[in-house]
Design a protein around this motif. Structure first.
Motif, PDB file in Angstrom:
ATOM      1  N   LYS A  19      14.695  -8.843   9.774  1.00 36.63           N
ATOM      2  CA  LYS A  19      14.223  -7.622  10.423  1.00 36.63           C
ATOM      3  C   LYS A  19      14.608  -6.383   9.613  1.00 36.63           C
ATOM      4  O   LYS A  19      15.205  -5.438  10.113  1.00 36.63           O
ATOM      5  CB  LYS A  19      14.770  -7.516  11.851  1.00 36.63           C
ATOM      6  N   MET A  20      14.233  -6.422   8.349  1.00 33.09           N
ATOM      7  CA  MET A  20      14.434  -5.274   7.466  1.00 33.09           C
ATOM      8  C   MET A  20      13.149  -5.003   6.698  1.00 33.09           C
ATOM      9  O   MET A  20      12.353  -5.904   6.456  1.00 33.09           O
ATOM     10  CB  MET A  20      15.579  -5.517   6.479  1.00 33.09           C
ATOM     11  N   MET A  21      12.991  -3.755   6.290  1.00 29.09           N
ATOM     12  CA  MET A  21      11.772  -3.300   5.623  1.00 29.09           C
ATOM     13  C   MET A  21      12.134  -2.403   4.456  1.00 29.09           C
ATOM     14  O   MET A  21      13.084  -1.605   4.537  1.00 29.09           O
ATOM     15  CB  MET A  21      10.934  -2.516   6.638  1.00 29.09           C
ATOM     16  N   ALA A  22      11.410  -2.530   3.343  1.00 24.35           N
ATOM     17  CA  ALA A  22      11.469  -1.552   2.256  1.00 24.35           C
ATOM     18  C   ALA A  22      10.084  -0.944   2.135  1.00 24.35           C
ATOM     19  O   ALA A  22       9.102  -1.660   1.904  1.00 24.35           O
ATOM     20  CB  ALA A  22      11.883  -2.206   0.940  1.00 24.35           C
ATOM     21  N   TYR A  23       9.988   0.379   2.326  1.00 25.21           N
ATOM     22  CA  TYR A  23       8.687   1.035   2.253  1.00 25.21           C
ATOM     23  C   TYR A  23       8.157   0.989   0.822  1.00 25.21           C
ATOM     24  O   TYR A  23       8.872   1.388  -0.112  1.00 25.21           O
ATOM     25  CB  TYR A  23       8.794   2.495   2.689  1.00 25.21           C
ATOM     26  N   PRO A  24       6.924   0.522   0.609  1.00 23.98           N
ATOM     27  CA  PRO A  24       6.351   0.604  -0.743  1.00 23.98           C
ATOM     28  C   PRO A  24       6.365   2.053  -1.241  1.00 23.98           C
ATOM     29  O   PRO A  24       5.990   2.975  -0.503  1.00 23.98           O
ATOM     30  CB  PRO A  24       4.919   0.098  -0.537  1.00 23.98           C
ATOM     31  N   TYR A  25       6.816   2.239  -2.459  1.00 21.77           N
ATOM     32  CA  TYR A  25       6.951   3.562  -3.082  1.00 21.77           C
ATOM     33  C   TYR A  25       7.952   4.447  -2.318  1.00 21.77           C
ATOM     34  O   TYR A  25       8.072   5.644  -2.611  1.00 21.77           O
ATOM     35  CB  TYR A  25       5.596   4.271  -3.189  1.00 21.77           C
ATOM     36  N   GLY A  26       8.649   3.886  -1.342  1.00 20.79           N
ATOM     37  CA  GLY A  26       9.633   4.634  -0.577  1.00 20.79           C
ATOM     38  C   GLY A  26       9.053   5.612   0.425  1.00 20.79           C
ATOM     39  O   GLY A  26       9.784   6.419   1.010  1.00 20.79           O
TER      40      GLY A  26
ATOM     41  N   PRO B 162       0.824  -1.216   0.000  1.00 18.50           N
ATOM     42  CA  PRO B 162       0.000   0.000   0.000  1.00 18.50           C
ATOM     43  C   PRO B 162       0.857   1.264   0.000  1.00 18.50           C
ATOM     44  O   PRO B 162       2.059   1.227   0.275  1.00 18.50           O
ATOM     45  CB  PRO B 162      -0.731  -0.113   1.343  1.00 18.50           C
ATOM     46  N   TYR B 163       0.224   2.389  -0.313  1.00 21.38           N
ATOM     47  CA  TYR B 163       0.826   3.671   0.032  1.00 21.38           C
ATOM     48  C   TYR B 163       0.665   3.805   1.546  1.00 21.38           C
ATOM     49  O   TYR B 163      -0.447   4.010   2.038  1.00 21.38           O
ATOM     50  CB  TYR B 163       0.107   4.813  -0.685  1.00 21.38           C
ATOM     51  N   MET B 164       1.750   3.699   2.277  1.00 23.68           N
ATOM     52  CA  MET B 164       1.646   3.560   3.724  1.00 23.68           C
ATOM     53  C   MET B 164       1.166   4.831   4.419  1.00 23.68           C
ATOM     54  O   MET B 164       0.754   4.785   5.584  1.00 23.68           O
ATOM     55  CB  MET B 164       2.984   3.124   4.322  1.00 23.68           C
ATOM     56  N   LEU B 165       1.215   5.962   3.739  1.00 24.42           N
ATOM     57  CA  LEU B 165       0.780   7.216   4.368  1.00 24.42           C
ATOM     58  C   LEU B 165      -0.626   7.640   3.945  1.00 24.42           C
ATOM     59  O   LEU B 165      -1.064   8.737   4.300  1.00 24.42           O
ATOM     60  CB  LEU B 165       1.778   8.340   4.040  1.00 24.42           C
ATOM     61  N   ARG B 166      -1.319   6.774   3.221  1.00 24.89           N
ATOM     62  CA  ARG B 166      -2.673   7.110   2.786  1.00 24.89           C
ATOM     63  C   ARG B 166      -3.706   6.387   3.640  1.00 24.89           C
ATOM     64  O   ARG B 166      -3.625   5.177   3.846  1.00 24.89           O
ATOM     65  CB  ARG B 166      -2.891   6.735   1.318  1.00 24.89           C
ATOM     66  N   LYS B 167      -4.690   7.138   4.102  1.00 18.65           N
ATOM     67  CA  LYS B 167      -5.799   6.552   4.862  1.00 18.65           C
ATOM     68  C   LYS B 167      -6.929   6.166   3.911  1.00 18.65           C
ATOM     69  O   LYS B 167      -7.125   6.811   2.874  1.00 18.65           O
ATOM     70  CB  LYS B 167      -6.324   7.557   5.890  1.00 18.65           C
ATOM     71  N   ASN B 168      -7.658   5.124   4.274  1.00 19.28           N
ATOM     72  CA  ASN B 168      -8.881   4.789   3.549  1.00 19.28           C
ATOM     73  C   ASN B 168      -9.953   5.831   3.863  1.00 19.28           C
ATOM     74  O   ASN B 168      -9.885   6.537   4.879  1.00 19.28           O
ATOM     75  CB  ASN B 168      -9.384   3.406   3.954  1.00 19.28           C
ATOM     76  N   GLU B 169     -10.940   5.922   2.998  1.00 16.19           N
ATOM     77  CA  GLU B 169     -12.009   6.895   3.205  1.00 16.19           C
ATOM     78  C   GLU B 169     -12.686   6.657   4.553  1.00 16.19           C
ATOM     79  O   GLU B 169     -13.090   5.537   4.879  1.00 16.19           O
ATOM     80  CB  GLU B 169     -13.041   6.793   2.076  1.00 16.19           C
TER      81      GLU B 169
END
Length: 354
Positions: free
Chosen positions: A188-195, A150-157
Motif C-alpha cells: 500500500k505504497m505509491m510513487a508518483y510518476p515524475y513525482g 503517465p503524467y498524473m496531472l495531465r488530461k487527454n485531449e
C-alpha cells in the motif's frame, strides 16, 4: 522491595540509553537503473551501487523495510539509529541482474515501485513476476507506480475532469490488484510518476490507504505529508558518495507550518514561507537554493518565520527550492525541499483548483 527499585533503575537507564540511540526520522534513497549502459541521468553503475551499499554497511546504517518504518514514524515509534530505506522506480530488469545480488549479499531490504504495463507485456527490459517473487523472498517489496507511468496531472485531449480522475483511479487500482494477484499482497505504497501530484490525487491516496512519494528531496518524519513524502535521488548527478553522505546524515527541517502557493508555478517567481518550531536553531545559517538560479532571497518576517523567493520565474517543467541548515553540532544538516510545476497550455494539465 529494594530489588524492585534496583530493577526499575536498570530498566530506566536501559530505556534512556535505547532512546538516545533511536531515530525519529528516515532518509529514503531513490534509484532507477543499476547499469553502465542505461541513461546516465537515472543510473548508477554496479560499481557505484556497490560503493553506496558498502558505505551503508561499514558506516553502521540500519537498512529497514520501508512500509514498516513509515508505519512506525506515523505512530511515533522510534526507528533504529541510522535507519535508512532503499527504493527503486520503474521495475527495470537490470535491478534484478545487477542490483539484487548486491542487496541480497548484504541482507538489505528494499522496495521497487513498478509500472505494470511493460511487465504484463513481458518486455525484456523489465522485471518478470517470477523474478519479483524471487526478490520478495529475499527482502524485496513491490509497490505501485501506476500501469503506464503517465503524467498524473495531465488530461487527454477533450477529457473531462471526472474522466481524468476515473482514468487515474484505474491506473492505481489495477496495479494494486495485480500486486495482490501476482505477489500475494501489496504494501500500500505509491510513487508518483515524475513525482507529480495535486490535492485531488493526494486525497485519493489517503482514501485508499496508500502512502505516497513525490520527487522532492528530504527526510521523512512524523510531521511529513504521508501522501507526498520526500526521497533523496542517488543516481546520475546525485550518485557521488561524498554528497550522498551529507544527505544520509540529514534531519527533517524543524518546521511548524509551510505555505507554498500551490503545486503550480506561474510566470512570476515562486516563494516559500516557512515557520519554524520553538527551539534553539541556527536560523542565521539557513540557506535556500532555487534550481537553476542559485540562492533564494530570504526575508525574515519574525524570529521564526522566513520567506524564500526565487529571483526569476521557473522555466517550463518542474522547479524546486531546497533549504538546508546545520544543526547545533554542525555535523548534520536539516533539510527541506518543495517542487512546483510550470506547465504550458498545450500540455493539458489539470486546473490548480481541480
Amino acid at each position: 522491595m529494594l530489588l524492585k527499585v534496583r530493577c526499575g533503575i536498570v530498566i530506566g537507564v536501559l530505556s534512556a540509553s535505547m532512546m538516545s540511540q533511536a531515530q525519529d526520522y528516515l532518509p529514503v534513497l531513490q534509484y532507477h537503473h543499476v547499469s553502465a549502459t542505461s541513461p546516465k541521468s537515472t543510473s548508477v553503475t554496479p560499481e557505484q551501487f556497490t560503493e553506496h551499499m558498502d558505505y551503508l554497511k561499514t558506516a553502521g546504517f540500519q537498512v529497514v523495510d520501508l512500509r514498516s518504518a513509515l508505519d512506525d514514524l506515523k505512530d511515533n515509534i522510534a526507528l533504529p539509529e541510522k535507519a535508512v530505506a532503499i527504493t527503486f522506480d520503474d521495475a527495470y530488469r537490470n535491478i534484478y541482474k545487477a542490483g539484487f545480488p548486491i542487496l541480497k549479499e548484504r541482507s538489505f531490504p528494499f522496495t521497487i515501485f513498478i509500472n505494470t504495463e511493460p511487465v504484463e507485456r513481458q518486455s525484456r527490459s523489465f522485471l518478470t513476476w517470477d523474478q519479483m517473487k524471487e526478490m520478495k523472498a529475499s527482502g524485496g517489496a513491490f509497490a505501485n507506480h501506476t500501469i503506464s507511468h503517465p503524467y498524473m496531472l495531465r488530461k487527454n485531449e477533450g477529457e473531462s475532469d471526472s474522466a481524468w480522475l476515473g482514468r487515474m483511479t484505474n491506473e492505481v487500482d489495477t496495479v494494486e490488484g495485480l500486486l495482490v494477484e501476482k505477489l500475494g499482497s501489496s504494501p500500500k505504497m505509491m510513487a508518483y510518476p515524475y513525482g507529480e501530484s495535486n490535492i485531488t490525487i493526494r486525497n485519493m491516496m489517503k482514501e485508499k490507504g496508500l502512502m505516497a512519494f513525490g520527487q522532492q528531496s528530504g527526510v521523512v518524519s512524523a510531521d511529513s505529508d504521508f501522501e507526498n513524502l520526500p526521497r533523496f535521488p542517488a543516481s546520475g548527478a546525485y550518485a557521488k558518495l561524498s554528497t550522498l553522505k551529507t544527505k544520509l546524515n540529514s534531519k527533517p527541517m524543524p518546521i511548524a507550518s509551510i505555505k507554498t502557493g500551490g503545486d503550480f508555478a506561474t510566470d512570476k517567481p515562486v516563494s516559500l514561507n516557512l515557520t519554524f518550531k520553538q527551539g534553539k536553531y541556527r536560523l542565521k545559517d539557513l540557506v535556500c537554493y532555487v534550481s537553476g538560479q542559485g540562492k533564494a532571497e530570504l526575508d525574515w518576517l519574525s524570529d521564526s518565520e522566513v520567506v524564500a523567493t526565487a529571483s526569476r520565474p521557473f522555466d517550463i517543467g518542474r522547479g524546486r527550492i531546497n533549504c538546508t541548515m546545520p544543526d547545533n553540532s554542525g555535523r548534520q544538516y536539516y533539510w527541506y525541499s518543495n517542487v512546483w510545476i510550470r506547465s504550458e497550455a498545450n500540455e493539458g494539465y489539470i486546473s490548480e483548483k481541480s
